[in-house]
Design an enzyme around this catalytic site. Structure first.
Site, PDB file in Angstrom:
ATOM      1  N   GLU A 169      -2.398   0.437   7.735  1.00 19.76           N
ATOM      2  CA  GLU A 169      -1.510  -0.643   7.303  1.00 19.76           C
ATOM      3  C   GLU A 169      -0.260  -0.116   6.610  1.00 19.76           C
ATOM      4  O   GLU A 169       0.846  -0.628   6.833  1.00 19.76           O
ATOM      5  CB  GLU A 169      -2.266  -1.586   6.365  1.00 19.76           C
ATOM      6  CG  GLU A 169      -1.452  -2.758   5.860  1.00 19.76           C
ATOM      7  CD  GLU A 169      -2.228  -3.644   4.897  1.00 19.76           C
ATOM      8  OE1 GLU A 169      -1.635  -4.631   4.408  1.00 19.76           O
ATOM      9  OE2 GLU A 169      -3.422  -3.349   4.627  1.00 19.76           O
ATOM     10  N   HIS A 224       0.827  -1.207   0.000  1.00 23.45           N
ATOM     11  CA  HIS A 224       0.000   0.000   0.000  1.00 23.45           C
ATOM     12  C   HIS A 224       0.867   1.265   0.000  1.00 23.45           C
ATOM     13  O   HIS A 224       2.011   1.219  -0.421  1.00 23.45           O
ATOM     14  CB  HIS A 224      -0.980  -0.048   1.173  1.00 23.45           C
ATOM     15  CG  HIS A 224      -1.776  -1.325   1.184  1.00 23.45           C
ATOM     16  ND1 HIS A 224      -2.839  -1.550   0.351  1.00 23.45           N
ATOM     17  CD2 HIS A 224      -1.600  -2.474   1.910  1.00 23.45           C
ATOM     18  CE1 HIS A 224      -3.321  -2.781   0.568  1.00 23.45           C
ATOM     19  NE2 HIS A 224      -2.573  -3.363   1.496  1.00 23.45           N
ATOM     20  N   HIS A 266       2.614  -7.016   4.565  1.00 26.20           N
ATOM     21  CA  HIS A 266       1.244  -6.525   4.745  1.00 26.20           C
ATOM     22  C   HIS A 266       0.767  -6.752   6.172  1.00 26.20           C
ATOM     23  O   HIS A 266       1.377  -7.514   6.930  1.00 26.20           O
ATOM     24  CB  HIS A 266       0.290  -7.250   3.782  1.00 26.20           C
ATOM     25  CG  HIS A 266       0.475  -6.870   2.350  1.00 26.20           C
ATOM     26  ND1 HIS A 266      -0.321  -5.946   1.715  1.00 26.20           N
ATOM     27  CD2 HIS A 266       1.386  -7.274   1.444  1.00 26.20           C
ATOM     28  CE1 HIS A 266       0.097  -5.806   0.454  1.00 26.20           C
ATOM     29  NE2 HIS A 266       1.135  -6.599   0.277  1.00 26.20           N
ATOM     30  N   GLU A 319       1.309 -11.599   6.026  1.00 26.01           N
ATOM     31  CA  GLU A 319       0.210 -10.832   6.623  1.00 26.01           C
ATOM     32  C   GLU A 319       0.431 -10.811   8.132  1.00 26.01           C
ATOM     33  O   GLU A 319       0.166 -11.784   8.836  1.00 26.01           O
ATOM     34  CB  GLU A 319      -1.140 -11.470   6.283  1.00 26.01           C
ATOM     35  CG  GLU A 319      -1.545 -11.364   4.817  1.00 26.01           C
ATOM     36  CD  GLU A 319      -2.155 -10.007   4.466  1.00 26.01           C
ATOM     37  OE1 GLU A 319      -2.124  -9.091   5.328  1.00 26.01           O
ATOM     38  OE2 GLU A 319      -2.668  -9.866   3.346  1.00 26.01           O
TER      39      GLU A 319
END
Length: 243
Positions: free
Chosen positions: A24, A10, A79, A142
């Site tokens: 995030e 992101h 992430h 993640e």
């Protein structure tokens, strides 16, 4: 010289998952910088490249194009998760991943879990752009859920961010067989399993967990002053209720 491409998920106009005061994109950039700094400082013959080093937006195709053009030996995309449930940690490879990607995922996953602890959601395969369009072994991690309160509280702790960074560094170093600049690199299997209590503490740990003083996770992990404060608060509340 090995080249490692670390992709901070992101960025810019795309904050990623947002909840509990966390974006995030901020976590992924902080972790990525930490991986680069520690890997290059602690190991020989490794160069860490970043898909982004500032809060900018990049299309997915720009990220993999940069990785492929760099000639990187591996790609790790960082992430945080969202979607509720019990939270935890999980990793992803491509659905038709190479054996090298499978090995990278297994090594990274075990190293990060050993450092961070918590709920292990497993090693998974999915048709994700970052692991599908890369020309080198690639894994997407993640790292906890921003919308699960207990995970979000952990992501706000410097010690947990350090554990996430160290887990990635250890996993990458082990996979590539990097030589430490100052000491012998330990295999992940030599690290203590922080998710299991020591024999001498097992009975007391289970008893206090049942009473709600602890959440039952990471019995072997170091404790911060913030965590001590939480436990003391629970003890005082327990005493008041009993009194």
């Amino acid at each position: 010289m090995y080249k490692v491409l670390i992709d901070a998920g992101h960025g810019g106009k795309d904050p990623g998952a947002v909840a509990n005061g966390i974006q995030e994109k901020d976590i992924t950039l902080k972790v990525s910088f930490g991986i680069k700094q520690r890997l290059e400082a602690d190991y020989e013959k490794v160069q860490v490249l970043l898909s982004r080093s500032t809060d900018v937006f990049l299309e997915l195709k720009e990220r993999t194009a940069k990785a492929n053009a760099s000639g990187a030996d591996i790609l790790v995309s960082i992430h945080c998760n969202a979607g509720g449930g019990k939270g935890g940690f999980e990793t992803f490879r491509y659905t038709s991943a190479s054996q090298a990607s499978i090995k990278l995922q297994d090594t990274l996953h075990k190293a990060i879990m050993a450092k961070m602890g918590g709920t292990d959601r497993g090693q998974k395969a999915q048709n994700l752009h970052m692991v599908r369009e890369s020309n080198m072994p690639a894994v997407l991690t993640e790292n906890l859920f921003v919308d699960v309160a207990t995970d979000a509280d952990r992501l706000k702790q410097a010690s947990v961010i350090d554990a996430i960074i160290d887990g990635h560094v250890q996993g990458i170093a082990t996979y590539l067989g990097l030589k430490s600049k100052g000491k012998e690199v330990k295999s992940v299997t030599q690290e203590r399993n922080i998710n299991a209590p020591s024999g001498w503490a097992k009975e007391t740990w289970e008893e206090l967990t049942k009473k709600g003083f602890f959440d039952g996770t990471r019995p072997g992990a170091p404790i911060t002053r913030e965590e001590i404060a939480i436990v003391v608060g629970r003890v005082l509340k327990y005493v008041e209720q009993k009194g």
